[in-house]
Design a protein around this motif. Structure first.
Motif, PDB file in Angstrom:
ATOM      1  N   HIS A 154     -11.165  -5.438   6.083  1.00 52.25           N
ATOM      2  CA  HIS A 154     -11.799  -6.482   5.278  1.00 52.25           C
ATOM      3  C   HIS A 154     -10.989  -6.721   4.004  1.00 52.25           C
ATOM      4  O   HIS A 154     -10.573  -5.774   3.349  1.00 52.25           O
ATOM      5  N   PRO A 155     -10.756  -7.985   3.648  1.00 52.47           N
ATOM      6  CA  PRO A 155      -9.953  -8.287   2.468  1.00 52.47           C
ATOM      7  C   PRO A 155     -10.508  -7.722   1.164  1.00 52.47           C
ATOM      8  O   PRO A 155      -9.755  -7.455   0.228  1.00 52.47           O
ATOM      9  N   ARG A 156     -11.791  -7.524   1.082  1.00 53.79           N
ATOM     10  CA  ARG A 156     -12.377  -6.994  -0.155  1.00 53.79           C
ATOM     11  C   ARG A 156     -12.278  -5.476  -0.263  1.00 53.79           C
ATOM     12  O   ARG A 156     -12.467  -4.924  -1.334  1.00 53.79           O
ATOM     13  N   LEU A 157     -11.994  -4.816   0.849  1.00 56.09           N
ATOM     14  CA  LEU A 157     -11.874  -3.361   0.832  1.00 56.09           C
ATOM     15  C   LEU A 157     -10.549  -2.993   0.180  1.00 56.09           C
ATOM     16  O   LEU A 157      -9.495  -3.395   0.642  1.00 56.09           O
ATOM     17  N   PHE A 158     -10.611  -2.263  -0.896  1.00 56.84           N
ATOM     18  CA  PHE A 158      -9.428  -1.827  -1.641  1.00 56.84           C
ATOM     19  C   PHE A 158      -8.549  -3.004  -2.076  1.00 56.84           C
ATOM     20  O   PHE A 158      -7.328  -2.908  -2.092  1.00 56.84           O
ATOM     21  N   GLN A 159      -9.178  -4.118  -2.457  1.00 51.08           N
ATOM     22  CA  GLN A 159      -8.407  -5.309  -2.803  1.00 51.08           C
ATOM     23  C   GLN A 159      -7.542  -5.139  -4.040  1.00 51.08           C
ATOM     24  O   GLN A 159      -6.547  -5.840  -4.198  1.00 51.08           O
ATOM     25  N   SER A 160      -7.862  -4.196  -4.896  1.00 52.54           N
ATOM     26  CA  SER A 160      -7.039  -4.017  -6.094  1.00 52.54           C
ATOM     27  C   SER A 160      -5.822  -3.130  -5.836  1.00 52.54           C
ATOM     28  O   SER A 160      -4.954  -3.015  -6.683  1.00 52.54           O
ATOM     29  N   TYR A 161      -5.746  -2.519  -4.656  1.00 53.38           N
ATOM     30  CA  TYR A 161      -4.617  -1.647  -4.332  1.00 53.38           C
ATOM     31  C   TYR A 161      -3.546  -2.448  -3.603  1.00 53.38           C
ATOM     32  O   TYR A 161      -3.844  -3.173  -2.656  1.00 53.38           O
ATOM     33  N   GLN A 162      -2.320  -2.286  -4.049  1.00 47.97           N
ATOM     34  CA  GLN A 162      -1.203  -3.048  -3.507  1.00 47.97           C
ATOM     35  C   GLN A 162      -0.033  -2.126  -3.187  1.00 47.97           C
ATOM     36  O   GLN A 162       0.053  -1.005  -3.699  1.00 47.97           O
ATOM     37  N   ARG A 163       0.902  -2.644  -2.386  1.00 47.89           N
ATOM     38  CA  ARG A 163       2.141  -1.934  -2.059  1.00 47.89           C
ATOM     39  C   ARG A 163       3.267  -2.954  -2.023  1.00 47.89           C
ATOM     40  O   ARG A 163       3.104  -4.029  -1.455  1.00 47.89           O
ATOM     41  N   GLN A 164       4.365  -2.620  -2.679  1.00 45.31           N
ATOM     42  CA  GLN A 164       5.519  -3.506  -2.691  1.00 45.31           C
ATOM     43  C   GLN A 164       6.795  -2.684  -2.736  1.00 45.31           C
ATOM     44  O   GLN A 164       6.793  -1.550  -3.220  1.00 45.31           O
ATOM     45  N   VAL A 165       7.863  -3.282  -2.261  1.00 39.36           N
ATOM     46  CA  VAL A 165       9.193  -2.717  -2.446  1.00 39.36           C
ATOM     47  C   VAL A 165       9.880  -3.592  -3.480  1.00 39.36           C
ATOM     48  O   VAL A 165       9.997  -4.810  -3.292  1.00 39.36           O
ATOM     49  N   LEU A 166      10.297  -2.984  -4.579  1.00 33.56           N
ATOM     50  CA  LEU A 166      10.923  -3.717  -5.674  1.00 33.56           C
ATOM     51  C   LEU A 166      12.381  -3.319  -5.808  1.00 33.56           C
ATOM     52  O   LEU A 166      12.743  -2.162  -5.576  1.00 33.56           O
ATOM     53  N   VAL A 167      13.195  -4.277  -6.222  1.00 35.31           N
ATOM     54  CA  VAL A 167      14.585  -4.008  -6.567  1.00 35.31           C
ATOM     55  C   VAL A 167      14.698  -4.231  -8.068  1.00 35.31           C
ATOM     56  O   VAL A 167      14.541  -5.359  -8.547  1.00 35.31           O
ATOM     57  N   LEU A 168      14.951  -3.167  -8.799  1.00 39.87           N
ATOM     58  CA  LEU A 168      15.096  -3.247 -10.244  1.00 39.87           C
ATOM     59  C   LEU A 168      16.561  -3.493 -10.582  1.00 39.87           C
ATOM     60  O   LEU A 168      17.460  -2.986  -9.906  1.00 39.87           O
ATOM     61  N   LEU A 186       4.617  -4.626 -13.496  1.00 37.88           N
ATOM     62  CA  LEU A 186       3.492  -5.009 -12.642  1.00 37.88           C
ATOM     63  C   LEU A 186       2.207  -5.269 -13.412  1.00 37.88           C
ATOM     64  O   LEU A 186       1.305  -5.933 -12.908  1.00 37.88           O
ATOM     65  N   GLY A 187       2.108  -4.703 -14.593  1.00 37.29           N
ATOM     66  CA  GLY A 187       0.861  -4.810 -15.338  1.00 37.29           C
ATOM     67  C   GLY A 187      -0.263  -4.086 -14.631  1.00 37.29           C
ATOM     68  O   GLY A 187      -1.402  -4.526 -14.629  1.00 37.29           O
ATOM     69  N   ALA A 188       0.076  -2.968 -13.991  1.00 42.26           N
ATOM     70  CA  ALA A 188      -0.885  -2.235 -13.173  1.00 42.26           C
ATOM     71  C   ALA A 188      -0.620  -0.737 -13.299  1.00 42.26           C
ATOM     72  O   ALA A 188       0.415  -0.314 -13.820  1.00 42.26           O
ATOM     73  N   ARG A 189      -1.554   0.043 -12.804  1.00 40.75           N
ATOM     74  CA  ARG A 189      -1.400   1.498 -12.786  1.00 40.75           C
ATOM     75  C   ARG A 189      -0.652   1.896 -11.515  1.00 40.75           C
ATOM     76  O   ARG A 189      -1.087   1.570 -10.402  1.00 40.75           O
ATOM     77  N   VAL A 190       0.450   2.582 -11.668  1.00 43.50           N
ATOM     78  CA  VAL A 190       1.253   3.034 -10.537  1.00 43.50           C
ATOM     79  C   VAL A 190       0.685   4.355 -10.031  1.00 43.50           C
ATOM     80  O   VAL A 190       0.552   5.312 -10.800  1.00 43.50           O
ATOM     81  N   HIS A 191       0.347   4.408  -8.750  1.00 40.87           N
ATOM     82  CA  HIS A 191      -0.162   5.635  -8.138  1.00 40.87           C
ATOM     83  C   HIS A 191       0.951   6.440  -7.498  1.00 40.87           C
ATOM     84  O   HIS A 191       0.918   7.671  -7.498  1.00 40.87           O
ATOM     85  N   LYS A 192       1.933   5.732  -6.934  1.00 40.36           N
ATOM     86  CA  LYS A 192       3.036   6.419  -6.271  1.00 40.36           C
ATOM     87  C   LYS A 192       4.256   5.517  -6.301  1.00 40.36           C
ATOM     88  O   LYS A 192       4.161   4.321  -6.029  1.00 40.36           O
ATOM     89  N   ALA A 193       5.392   6.095  -6.631  1.00 38.81           N
ATOM     90  CA  ALA A 193       6.659   5.373  -6.614  1.00 38.81           C
ATOM     91  C   ALA A 193       7.658   6.217  -5.844  1.00 38.81           C
ATOM     92  O   ALA A 193       7.947   7.350  -6.241  1.00 38.81           O
ATOM     93  N   THR A 194       8.163   5.677  -4.751  1.00 43.51           N
ATOM     94  CA  THR A 194       9.133   6.378  -3.931  1.00 43.51           C
ATOM     95  C   THR A 194      10.467   5.647  -4.036  1.00 43.51           C
ATOM     96  O   THR A 194      10.583   4.495  -3.599  1.00 43.51           O
ATOM     97  N   VAL A 195      11.434   6.313  -4.616  1.00 43.19           N
ATOM     98  CA  VAL A 195      12.755   5.710  -4.766  1.00 43.19           C
ATOM     99  C   VAL A 195      13.439   5.721  -3.403  1.00 43.19           C
ATOM    100  O   VAL A 195      13.601   6.769  -2.779  1.00 43.19           O
ATOM    101  N   TYR A 204       0.262   0.707  -6.155  1.00 44.75           N
ATOM    102  CA  TYR A 204      -0.344   0.527  -7.472  1.00 44.75           C
ATOM    103  C   TYR A 204      -1.689  -0.167  -7.343  1.00 44.75           C
ATOM    104  O   TYR A 204      -2.037  -0.665  -6.270  1.00 44.75           O
ATOM    105  N   SER A 205      -2.432  -0.188  -8.437  1.00 48.65           N
ATOM    106  CA  SER A 205      -3.707  -0.901  -8.447  1.00 48.65           C
ATOM    107  C   SER A 205      -3.906  -1.583  -9.783  1.00 48.65           C
ATOM    108  O   SER A 205      -3.448  -1.108 -10.821  1.00 48.65           O
ATOM    109  N   TYR A 206      -4.567  -2.720  -9.697  1.00 51.16           N
ATOM    110  CA  TYR A 206      -4.928  -3.460 -10.886  1.00 51.16           C
ATOM    111  C   TYR A 206      -6.296  -3.006 -11.358  1.00 51.16           C
ATOM    112  O   TYR A 206      -7.155  -2.666 -10.559  1.00 51.16           O
ATOM    113  N   SER A 207      -6.503  -3.047 -12.656  1.00 45.58           N
ATOM    114  CA  SER A 207      -7.834  -2.761 -13.190  1.00 45.58           C
ATOM    115  C   SER A 207      -8.722  -3.970 -12.930  1.00 45.58           C
ATOM    116  O   SER A 207      -8.249  -5.054 -12.579  1.00 45.58           O
ATOM    117  N   GLN A 208     -10.006  -3.808 -13.110  1.00 49.17           N
ATOM    118  CA  GLN A 208     -10.955  -4.913 -12.906  1.00 49.17           C
ATOM    119  C   GLN A 208     -10.603  -6.060 -13.849  1.00 49.17           C
ATOM    120  O   GLN A 208     -10.629  -7.218 -13.457  1.00 49.17           O
TER     121      GLN A 208
END
Length: 191
Positions: A120-134, A152-161, A177-181
């Protein structure tokens, strides 16, 4: 329950799975054909095996081989694998005529309800995953997390280089990562 009714129930269930859940949520047209084809193929094979003297073990073995070949032939996300196995399960349940009359329809319904709720789209909707190139090579983990949270303007839960390129000054990192409310409300207001 008559076999034809179970086959019709399977076709209705896979239609709900594909056209009611998967496609409206993910919009990947190529997998619509794959899910329908796998379901109907498994339904046909399971239906013919259930009425022959060949054991169900052989049939399940064939389904296992089919799934291994399919899963290795293209890259699928985990939610797509879940839909794939749900389509397989529905196809196996279709010809299931042994046991109480309510068993196969109930198990089909269970598969659909679990997929509806679990994806369901509302389940864990604030949690995201992306691959970024810095555009800089970041070796210090604390500095990396701080930079990612700032970007990201978000709280990072895990970053895997995944890769650090010191010559070209880049860092490739998978971020969960996840966004706050508050951030989610601001993002939806900007749309």
């Amino acid at each position: 329950m008559p076999r034809l009714a179970l086959f019709a129930l399977d076709l209705a269930a896979v239609s709900v799975l594909v056209f009611g859940l998967y496609f409206p949520r993910h919009r990947r047209r190529d997998l619509v054909v794959a899910y329908l084809g796998v379901n109907v193929g498994v339904l046909a094979v399971a239906g013919s095996l259930s009425s022959s003297t060949v054991g169900a073990g052989l049939g399940l073995g064939l389904f296992g081989v089919l799934s291994i070949i399919r899963l290795r032939s293209t890259e699928l996300d985990q939610h797509e694998v879940a839909y794939y196995f749900s389509a397989l399960a529905l196809g196996i349940l279709g010809p299931l005529s042994g046991g109480p009359i309510w068993l196969a329809p109930s198990l089909m319904g269970l598969v659909l309800v679990v997929m509806y709720l679990g994806d369901h789209p509302r389940l864990f909707q604030s949690y995201q995953r992306q691959v970024l190139v810095l555009d800089n090579a970041v070796i210090d983990r604390v500095a990396l997390i701080a930079q990612l949270e700032r970007i990201l303007g978000a709280r990072v839960h895990k970053a895997t280089v995944e890769r650090i390129d010191l010559v070209n000054e880049t860092t490739v990192v998978e971020v969960r990562y996840s966004y706050s409310q508050k951030a989610r409300l601001l993002e939806s207001a900007n749309r």
